[in-house]
Design an enzyme around this catalytic site. Structure first.
Site, mmCIF file in Angstrom:
data_model
loop_
_atom_site.group_PDB
_atom_site.id
_atom_site.type_symbol
_atom_site.label_atom_id
_atom_site.label_comp_id
_atom_site.label_asym_id
_atom_site.label_seq_id
_atom_site.Cartn_x
_atom_site.Cartn_y
_atom_site.Cartn_z
ATOM 1 N N SER A 13 0.859 -1.190 0.000
ATOM 2 C CA SER A 13 0.000 0.000 0.000
ATOM 3 C C SER A 13 0.888 1.231 0.000
ATOM 4 C CB SER A 13 -0.879 -0.003 1.252
ATOM 5 O OG SER A 13 -1.521 1.246 1.375
ATOM 6 N N ASN A 15 -0.447 3.999 1.022
ATOM 7 C CA ASN A 15 -1.150 4.825 2.000
ATOM 8 C C ASN A 15 -0.434 4.723 3.355
ATOM 9 O OD1 ASN A 15 -2.943 5.440 4.147
ATOM 10 N ND2 ASN A 15 -4.702 5.146 2.803
ATOM 11 N N LYS A 18 -2.521 3.475 6.404
ATOM 12 C CA LYS A 18 -2.731 2.014 6.402
ATOM 13 C C LYS A 18 -1.465 1.305 6.870
ATOM 14 C CE LYS A 18 -5.996 0.686 2.848
ATOM 15 N NZ LYS A 18 -6.165 0.226 1.471
ATOM 16 N N GLU A 45 -3.098 -1.994 -11.533
ATOM 17 C CA GLU A 45 -4.479 -1.574 -11.758
ATOM 18 C C GLU A 45 -5.405 -2.558 -11.056
ATOM 19 O OE1 GLU A 45 -7.312 -0.521 -15.442
ATOM 20 O OE2 GLU A 45 -5.226 -1.034 -15.916
ATOM 21 N N ASP A 74 -7.938 -4.709 0.457
ATOM 22 C CA ASP A 74 -8.886 -3.988 -0.380
ATOM 23 C C ASP A 74 -10.175 -3.925 0.419
ATOM 24 O OD1 ASP A 74 -8.975 -2.770 -3.090
ATOM 25 O OD2 ASP A 74 -10.806 -3.945 -3.190
ATOM 26 N N SER A 75 -10.764 -2.745 0.458
ATOM 27 C CA SER A 75 -11.912 -2.592 1.342
ATOM 28 C C SER A 75 -12.895 -1.599 0.763
ATOM 29 C CB SER A 75 -11.430 -2.106 2.711
ATOM 30 O OG SER A 75 -10.629 -0.949 2.560
ATOM 31 N N ARG A 186 -11.603 -4.345 9.136
ATOM 32 C CA ARG A 186 -10.166 -4.580 9.009
ATOM 33 C C ARG A 186 -9.664 -5.406 10.199
ATOM 34 N NH1 ARG A 186 -9.561 0.166 7.872
ATOM 35 N NH2 ARG A 186 -9.975 -0.046 5.669
#
Ligand code: IMP
Length: 200
Positions: A13, A15, A18, A45, A74-75, A186
């Site tokens: 990730s 992010n 995260k 992608e 993935d959420s 999560r």
């Protein structure tokens, strides 16, 4: 597939939030983490049609590229009266500026236009682990609740201000982040992952 203490895991990730959250969850198991940005990995992608497919493709791409075991998540939010939308498109509904007030307004508008009375919704998280040799596994967690409008509270991120979990009266945007992390989709996916893969 087990990850022994002392293992290094790549979190697929870019992010930082995260990455920090996952590093905190993994440290009691003696696992240290690297982020995808740190290793300058490409972001594949997200062409999957389910949370699990997208989590697996991100984990497998990262493990292949880095040579390290890789974890990807993935959420998203699934609204019952919208046939599960925005679902895997949850991030994309916020547009290029990642403006979640637009995404939340779209959920509200679509519900109104459809004349929906059912405000039930759930957050889903798929957490996938892949190793460079090719083996992979995916673990899913959900938290069920209902939507409220207008959005409430400034905590959390994304769709948190419109989501109230079952048994609560305040939104994820209003409650203490620690409380959210204890019951979130999560956290539930991570519990299954930890049980299957990590050693106490
Ligand atoms: P991903 O990073 O592609 O998995 O996108 C996940 C998107 O789903 C996020 O950008 C949020 O919009 C939404 N989402 C996932 N988990 C949460 C949560 O815990 N609270 C609020 N929104 C969430």
């Amino acid at each position: 597939m087990k990850l022994p203490r002392g293992s290094m895991l790549l979190v697929a990730s870019h992010n930082r939030g995260k990455l920090r959250e996952i590093a905190g969850l993994l440290s009691p198991f003696g696992i240290s983490v690297r982020g995808a940005a740190e290793l300058a990995l490409a972001e594949p992608e997200e062409t999957g049609l389910t949370f699990a497919e997208n989590a697996l493709l991100k984990a497998q791409a990262a493990a292949g590229e880095s040579g390290l075991p890789a974890l990807a998540d993935d959420s998203g939010l699934c609204v019952a009266a919208l046939d599960g939308a925005p679902g895997i498109y949850s991030a994309r509904w916020a547009g290029p500026d990642k403006d979640f007030s637009i995404a939340m307004a779209r959920v509200e508008r679509d519900l109104k236009e459809g004349g929906a009375r059912d405000a039930s919704a759930k957050f889903v998280c798929a957490l996938a682990l892949a190793v460079p040799a090719g083996e992979a596994a995916c673990f899913e967690g959900e938290v069920h609740g209902h939507l409220v409008f207008p959005p409430r509270g400034g905590n959390g991120f994304g769709y948190d201000p419109i989501f109230v979990a079952d048994g609560m009266t305040r939104s994820f945007g209003e409650i203490d982040p620690g409380l959210k992390h204890a019951i979130s989709h999560r956290a539930r996916a991570f519990e299954k992952f930890a049980h299957a893969v990590l050693l106490p």
